[in-house]
Structure formats: structure tokens, C-alpha cells
Scaffold this motif. Structure first.
Motif, PDB file in Angstrom:
ATOM      1  N   VAL A 108      33.206  38.103  54.993  1.00  0.00           N
ATOM      2  CA  VAL A 108      32.172  37.644  54.123  1.00  0.00           C
ATOM      3  C   VAL A 108      33.009  38.834  52.880  1.00  0.00           C
ATOM      4  CG1 VAL A 108      30.391  36.735  52.662  1.00  0.00           C
ATOM      5  CG2 VAL A 108      30.956  36.054  54.649  1.00  0.00           C
ATOM      6  N   TYR A 109      32.989  39.128  51.869  1.00  0.00           N
ATOM      7  CA  TYR A 109      33.762  40.155  51.181  1.00  0.00           C
ATOM      8  C   TYR A 109      32.559  39.743  49.714  1.00  0.00           C
ATOM      9  CZ  TYR A 109      36.690  41.378  54.300  1.00  0.00           C
ATOM     10  OH  TYR A 109      37.624  41.081  55.453  1.00  0.00           O
ATOM     11  N   HIS A 110      32.179  40.684  48.713  1.00  0.00           N
ATOM     12  CA  HIS A 110      31.692  40.900  47.644  1.00  0.00           C
ATOM     13  C   HIS A 110      32.441  41.414  46.573  1.00  0.00           C
ATOM     14  CE1 HIS A 110      28.044  39.414  50.415  1.00  0.00           C
ATOM     15  NE2 HIS A 110      27.955  38.207  49.403  1.00  0.00           N
ATOM     16  N   THR A 111      32.031  40.915  45.404  1.00  0.00           N
ATOM     17  CA  THR A 111      33.034  41.412  44.957  1.00  0.00           C
ATOM     18  C   THR A 111      32.394  41.743  43.368  1.00  0.00           C
ATOM     19  OG1 THR A 111      35.062  41.042  45.891  1.00  0.00           O
ATOM     20  CG2 THR A 111      34.894  42.266  43.438  1.00  0.00           C
ATOM     21  N   SER A 112      31.623  42.973  42.596  1.00  0.00           N
ATOM     22  CA  SER A 112      30.977  42.694  41.619  1.00  0.00           C
ATOM     23  C   SER A 112      31.937  42.514  40.108  1.00  0.00           C
ATOM     24  CB  SER A 112      30.171  43.863  41.404  1.00  0.00           C
ATOM     25  OG  SER A 112      29.414  44.042  42.636  1.00  0.00           O
ATOM     26  N   ALA A 113      31.257  41.945  39.401  1.00  0.00           N
ATOM     27  CA  ALA A 113      31.592  42.196  38.114  1.00  0.00           C
ATOM     28  C   ALA A 113      32.401  43.139  37.898  1.00  0.00           C
ATOM     29  CB  ALA A 113      30.505  40.872  37.297  1.00  0.00           C
ATOM     30  N   GLY A 114      33.580  43.213  36.768  1.00  0.00           N
ATOM     31  CA  GLY A 114      33.934  44.155  36.727  1.00  0.00           C
ATOM     32  C   GLY A 114      35.370  44.967  37.196  1.00  0.00           C
ATOM     33  N   GLU A 115      35.643  44.511  38.614  1.00  0.00           N
ATOM     34  CA  GLU A 115      36.208  44.824  39.563  1.00  0.00           C
ATOM     35  C   GLU A 115      37.618  44.496  39.280  1.00  0.00           C
ATOM     36  OE1 GLU A 115      35.225  45.820  43.717  1.00  0.00           O
ATOM     37  OE2 GLU A 115      33.010  45.931  42.810  1.00  0.00           O
ATOM     38  N   LEU A 116      38.664  44.895  39.635  1.00  0.00           N
ATOM     39  CA  LEU A 116      39.878  44.094  39.475  1.00  0.00           C
ATOM     40  C   LEU A 116      39.884  42.712  40.223  1.00  0.00           C
ATOM     41  CD1 LEU A 116      41.981  47.568  39.821  1.00  0.00           C
ATOM     42  CD2 LEU A 116      40.963  46.063  38.087  1.00  0.00           C
ATOM     43  N   VAL A 117      40.891  42.196  39.540  1.00  0.00           N
ATOM     44  CA  VAL A 117      41.372  40.541  40.614  1.00  0.00           C
ATOM     45  C   VAL A 117      41.517  41.123  41.210  1.00  0.00           C
ATOM     46  CG1 VAL A 117      42.492  38.870  39.960  1.00  0.00           C
ATOM     47  CG2 VAL A 117      40.173  39.194  38.786  1.00  0.00           C
ATOM     48  N   ASN A 118      42.848  42.073  40.874  1.00  0.00           N
ATOM     49  CA  ASN A 118      44.099  42.179  41.732  1.00  0.00           C
ATOM     50  C   ASN A 118      44.109  43.477  42.016  1.00  0.00           C
ATOM     51  OD1 ASN A 118      45.983  43.653  43.451  1.00  0.00           O
ATOM     52  ND2 ASN A 118      47.781  42.283  41.704  1.00  0.00           N
ATOM     53  N   PRO A 119      43.126  44.369  43.066  1.00  0.00           N
ATOM     54  CA  PRO A 119      42.686  45.813  43.742  1.00  0.00           C
ATOM     55  C   PRO A 119      43.760  46.462  43.923  1.00  0.00           C
ATOM     56  CG  PRO A 119      42.287  44.222  45.299  1.00  0.00           C
ATOM     57  CD  PRO A 119      43.448  42.735  44.661  1.00  0.00           C
ATOM     58  N   TYR A 120      45.222  46.726  43.960  1.00  0.00           N
ATOM     59  CA  TYR A 120      45.702  46.389  44.413  1.00  0.00           C
ATOM     60  C   TYR A 120      47.191  47.137  43.336  1.00  0.00           C
ATOM     61  CZ  TYR A 120      44.834  44.843  48.604  1.00  0.00           C
ATOM     62  OH  TYR A 120      44.406  44.717  49.951  1.00  0.00           O
ATOM     63  N   ASP A 121      46.578  46.596  41.823  1.00  0.00           N
ATOM     64  CA  ASP A 121      47.185  46.750  40.228  1.00  0.00           C
ATOM     65  C   ASP A 121      46.606  46.894  39.633  1.00  0.00           C
ATOM     66  OD1 ASP A 121      49.118  46.198  37.967  1.00  0.00           O
ATOM     67  OD2 ASP A 121      50.160  44.962  39.614  1.00  0.00           O
ATOM     68  N   GLU A 122      46.493  47.809  38.639  1.00  0.00           N
ATOM     69  CA  GLU A 122      45.698  48.738  37.587  1.00  0.00           C
ATOM     70  C   GLU A 122      46.378  48.033  36.512  1.00  0.00           C
ATOM     71  OE1 GLU A 122      46.006  52.677  36.826  1.00  0.00           O
ATOM     72  OE2 GLU A 122      45.034  53.716  39.207  1.00  0.00           O
ATOM     73  N   THR A 123      46.581  46.903  36.369  1.00  0.00           N
ATOM     74  CA  THR A 123      47.100  46.593  35.328  1.00  0.00           C
ATOM     75  C   THR A 123      46.120  44.618  35.013  1.00  0.00           C
ATOM     76  OG1 THR A 123      49.596  45.603  36.407  1.00  0.00           O
ATOM     77  CG2 THR A 123      49.590  47.689  34.633  1.00  0.00           C
ATOM     78  N   SER A 124      45.767  44.281  36.469  1.00  0.00           N
ATOM     79  CA  SER A 124      45.170  43.358  36.704  1.00  0.00           C
ATOM     80  C   SER A 124      43.954  43.861  35.692  1.00  0.00           C
ATOM     81  CB  SER A 124      45.023  43.375  38.127  1.00  0.00           C
ATOM     82  OG  SER A 124      43.742  42.320  38.137  1.00  0.00           O
ATOM     83  N   VAL A 125      43.911  41.755  35.395  1.00  0.00           N
ATOM     84  CA  VAL A 125      42.263  42.045  34.673  1.00  0.00           C
ATOM     85  C   VAL A 125      40.968  41.927  35.510  1.00  0.00           C
ATOM     86  CG1 VAL A 125      43.611  40.919  32.799  1.00  0.00           C
ATOM     87  CG2 VAL A 125      42.212  39.659  34.770  1.00  0.00           C
ATOM     88  N   ASP A 126      39.958  42.200  35.153  1.00  0.00           N
ATOM     89  CA  ASP A 126      38.577  42.136  35.475  1.00  0.00           C
ATOM     90  C   ASP A 126      37.834  41.049  35.614  1.00  0.00           C
ATOM     91  OD1 ASP A 126      39.113  44.486  35.512  1.00  0.00           O
ATOM     92  OD2 ASP A 126      37.935  44.875  33.960  1.00  0.00           O
TER      93      ASP A 126
END
Length: 208
Positions: A108-126
Motif C-alpha cells: 500500500v502506497y500513499h501519494t499526496s495531492a500535487g505529486e506527479l501522476v507519472n513520477p518518472y517524467d517531469e512533464t506529467s500532470v499532478d
């Protein structure tokens, strides 16, 4: 004259005696009829009581019949009472969306609002909200990314278990991840089988 008078007296006495005998016989017959009727009524009442006992329709027996099922229901409802609500949710979501119970662990992983949808690409939306990701021990087990609504439903994000490159999707990663955010699906999560839920809870590995 005297003989005639004596005969008349004898006839009168005989008539009186005969009448008395008839009255006694009638009273005796009436008494016997009443006795028979009382006996029949008594037997009929005993038969009715016996039938009532055999059928088991008394209020006490009805209560004793209902109580076990009520206690049984309470026992079933308490099967998950000792587990946290969020862990029950993790297991139920996995069971309904993925369905694979034969996994070594459920991460189980928790991801907060504002973090990248694709954590491997900076052009990804949050992410516009906090989300939870569930995954097995290996990539092939699958992945579920969602947010809970607190009403038994979740917003399911179609996040891939393996991120493609822009060459593979023919669009920018920004557009690709934006589509993921826009096309979430609201799903009602069923309670599922308690034993299966508990089995998965035992395999949880919750990371902050």
C-alpha cells in the motif's frame, strides 16, 4: 262398595309410584348425558393442548427459535470488528478490482495531492487529490490507484503498472497523464467475503 273403593286407592297409589319411577329414571338419564358430555369436552381440550405442544407455536418456543439466528447474525457482523477500516478497504478494493488472492504480499502506497501522476517524467500532470496505490510483490500482480469517497465508492484512476514512453503512446506524457485524471471511474465497492478480506489484510505491507 268397599272393594271398589280399595281398588281405586290401589290404582291411584300405583300411578303415583309409576310416575315417581319415571321421574327418577329421567333424572338419572339426564345426569348420565351430562357426564358423557363433560368427559367428551375434557378429552377434546386435552387433544387441543397436545396438538399445540407438538406444533411448537407457543410464544416461548418462538422466541427461542428466533434468538439463535439473531446471535448468529451478530457473530457474522463482528468478523471484521478487530481490523482497522482502512485495511478492510484496501483488501476489498483489491479483491473487486484485481481479484488475485494468490499474492505473497499486498503493498500500500500513499501519494499526496500535487505529486506527479507519472513520477518518472517531469512533464506529467499532478494528482488533484490524495490517492492510494495497491500492488502485489511483483509487477505482474497488477496495480490499483484510487481515492476513497467515504461512502463506499472510490474514484478509480487508470494508472498503468508499467509506464510507457512517449514514443509508445504517440502523445505527450502531459496529455497522457491528464487523460488519466479526467477519466476517473466511480465504483461502488462490495463488502466481499470476510474470510478472503481477512486473508489479504494479513498480507498488507503499508508504506508511508
Amino acid at each position: 262398595m268397599k272393594r271398589t273403593l280399595a281398588s281405586i286407592i290401589i290404582l291411584i297409589i300405583t300411578a303415583i309410584l309409576f310416575s315417581g319411577c319415571n321421574d327418577d329414571a329421567k333424572q338419572s338419564s339426564d345426569s348420565e348425558d351430562r357426564a358423557v358430555e363433560q368427559k367428551e369436552n375434557s378429552e377434546e381440550n386435552r387433544s387441543t393442548n397436545k396438538t399445540g405442544d407438538d406444533s411448537g407455536n407457543t410464544s416461548e418456543e418462538a422466541d427461542s427459535t428466533e434468538k439463535p439466528s439473531k446471535e448468529e447474525g451478530s457473530k457474522d457482523d463482528n468478523a471484521l470488528a478487530g481490523y482497522p477500516a482502512d485495511e478492510i478497504e484496501f483488501a476489498r478494493v483489491w479483491l473487486q478490482i484485481i481479484g488475485n488472492q494468490d499474492i505473497e504480499e499486498l503493498n500500500v502506497y500513499h501519494t499526496s495531492a500535487g505529486e506527479l501522476v507519472n513520477p518518472y517524467d517531469e512533464t506529467s500532470v499532478d494528482y488533484p487529490e490524495d490517492v492510494i496505490s495497491l500492488g502485489g510483490g511483483i509487477m505482474a500482480d497488477g496495480i490499483v490507484t484510487y481515492s476513497g469517497n467515504g461512502d463506499g465508492t472510490i474514484n478509480l484512476y487508470d494508472v498503468p503498472s508499467h509506464w510507457p514512453s512517449e514514443e509508445q503512446i504517440d502523445i505527450s506524457m502531459e496529455e497522457y497523464t491528464e487523460n488519466i485524471i479526467k477519466n476517473t471511474e466511480q465504483i461502488y465497492i462490495e463488502t466481499g467475503n470476510d474470510e478472503e478480506v481477512i486473508a489479504l489484510i494479513e498480507k498488507l505491507n503499508i508504506e508511508n
